[in-house]
Design a protein around this motif. Sequence first.
Motif, PDB file in Angstrom:
ATOM      1  N   GLU A 114       0.835  -1.207   0.000  1.00 60.42           N
ATOM      2  CA  GLU A 114       0.000   0.000   0.000  1.00 60.42           C
ATOM      3  C   GLU A 114       0.870   1.258   0.000  1.00 60.42           C
ATOM      4  O   GLU A 114       0.475   2.293  -0.547  1.00 60.42           O
ATOM      5  N   ARG A 115       2.059   1.165   0.605  1.00 64.06           N
ATOM      6  CA  ARG A 115       2.993   2.310   0.588  1.00 64.06           C
ATOM      7  C   ARG A 115       3.453   2.619  -0.833  1.00 64.06           C
ATOM      8  O   ARG A 115       3.899   3.726  -1.116  1.00 64.06           O
ATOM      9  N   GLN A 116       3.352   1.621  -1.730  1.00 61.89           N
ATOM     10  CA  GLN A 116       3.832   1.774  -3.103  1.00 61.89           C
ATOM     11  C   GLN A 116       2.683   1.949  -4.105  1.00 61.89           C
ATOM     12  O   GLN A 116       2.918   1.956  -5.309  1.00 61.89           O
ATOM     13  N   GLN A 117       1.442   2.064  -3.617  1.00 61.06           N
ATOM     14  CA  GLN A 117       0.289   1.924  -4.504  1.00 61.06           C
ATOM     15  C   GLN A 117       0.256   2.954  -5.636  1.00 61.06           C
ATOM     16  O   GLN A 117      -0.301   2.682  -6.704  1.00 61.06           O
ATOM     17  N   ASP A 118       0.868   4.119  -5.462  1.00 62.98           N
ATOM     18  CA  ASP A 118       0.874   5.115  -6.536  1.00 62.98           C
ATOM     19  C   ASP A 118       1.679   4.637  -7.748  1.00 62.98           C
ATOM     20  O   ASP A 118       1.547   5.194  -8.840  1.00 62.98           O
ATOM     21  N   ASN A 119       2.507   3.607  -7.548  1.00 63.83           N
ATOM     22  CA  ASN A 119       3.311   3.078  -8.654  1.00 63.83           C
ATOM     23  C   ASN A 119       2.566   2.007  -9.455  1.00 63.83           C
ATOM     24  O   ASN A 119       3.100   1.507 -10.445  1.00 63.83           O
ATOM     25  N   TYR A 120       1.358   1.646  -8.995  1.00 67.72           N
ATOM     26  CA  TYR A 120       0.636   0.553  -9.637  1.00 67.72           C
ATOM     27  C   TYR A 120      -0.566   1.082 -10.410  1.00 67.72           C
ATOM     28  O   TYR A 120      -1.478   1.676  -9.838  1.00 67.72           O
ATOM     29  N   ALA A 121      -0.546   0.848 -11.718  1.00 67.54           N
ATOM     30  CA  ALA A 121      -1.674   1.254 -12.563  1.00 67.54           C
ATOM     31  C   ALA A 121      -2.440   0.042 -13.077  1.00 67.54           C
ATOM     32  O   ALA A 121      -3.643   0.130 -13.356  1.00 67.54           O
ATOM     33  N   ARG A 173      -7.696  -3.365  -5.231  1.00 65.26           N
ATOM     34  CA  ARG A 173      -6.671  -2.538  -5.866  1.00 65.26           C
ATOM     35  C   ARG A 173      -6.080  -3.173  -7.126  1.00 65.26           C
ATOM     36  O   ARG A 173      -5.633  -2.486  -8.028  1.00 65.26           O
ATOM     37  N   GLU A 192       2.300  -4.314 -13.849  1.00 64.81           N
ATOM     38  CA  GLU A 192       3.036  -4.564 -12.606  1.00 64.81           C
ATOM     39  C   GLU A 192       2.625  -5.929 -12.060  1.00 64.81           C
ATOM     40  O   GLU A 192       1.442  -6.185 -11.839  1.00 64.81           O
TER      41      GLU A 192
END
Length: 337
Positions: free
Chosen positions: A12-19, A35, A72
């Motif tokens: 979740e800390r990395q979620q902005d990197n996942y499209a 997500r 991803e």
Amino acid sequence: MSAQAPACQLLERQQDNYAALWVIGPPMDSWLSDRSNGVVSGDHEVLAEWAAKGKQASSPFDVAKGEPLGKEVVLFWPKAHQLGIWWLKWLCEQLPSGTPFEIVGEHQGGIKRVPKMLEELGLPWEKRDNARRCTLFTSHTASLDSPSGASETAWQSFETLGLTLVSHPGVFGHGKVDEGTLLMLESLESSLPKKPLKVLDMGCGDGIVSAWLAKRGHHVTAVDISAFAAEACQRTLAANGLKGRVLCSDVFSALEDEQFDWIISNPPFHKERDISYGPSQRLISQAPEHLSTGGRLVIVANGFLPYPDHLQRAFQDFHILADNRRFKVYAANQLSR
């Protein structure tokens, strides 16, 4: 609602990197199923959760080689390291060489050993994040030279009880026969009628019970929540020239109202590192609905497990078929409907 898994908290800390996130072998986690775009898992329960939310969900045996996943890809490192290695090889066979992917897992689950395993496969790695007693690594796929397919080499055949068993690291008791199962089959040798019966092997694993029954002329349906187990059971039946129906099912979920003469099981009580009696309790409580009149449920369990209480509630009549102090084999009869 269950608490969010620690590895998912790290993601979740990395979620902005996942499209377009695809997850491989994940735990049950509502944040993750919301997500991610898709999942590949050997767990029927996980596949059902993702599918219920309209997400793509497949077992690794249903994905065509070369079929694209998301941009991803994150592999959740399993408790069984040999299974983790199998997933790494599967990803390298499935995805074009050089495709980036990530691996996440808990420290207590052995994620810290992953860099060494990647290096042994000739795969690069970098540590991307570390929190919640979990670590996230990055890597990318590469071509692994193996004439029969790198992931195919994980399958193992061995002989027991006059049968050839085919086993996989993702299956309970990989490469050996469980002591409780042997005790149960020994007790069935004298108590099972000779006439062909319609028998359900619940939690079939590598198919030893199904093959043993089919070899004696019984009509076998085998179910397991694990796609790895269902595939192993099918391979075991084929290796012995035997027939049977094999289904992925969360206990009785795939069987609707179908009934059987006998239901036979060595039910699991572990899920990853946790003890869980849920599936075995559902097996016992719902078994009467799936037994014909005069039918019988036979289960084997560690002697300390609280199955007599569940059997007493579900059946009017049950007794112990065998007891070697470590394991007990219980038989419960469906007297009337």
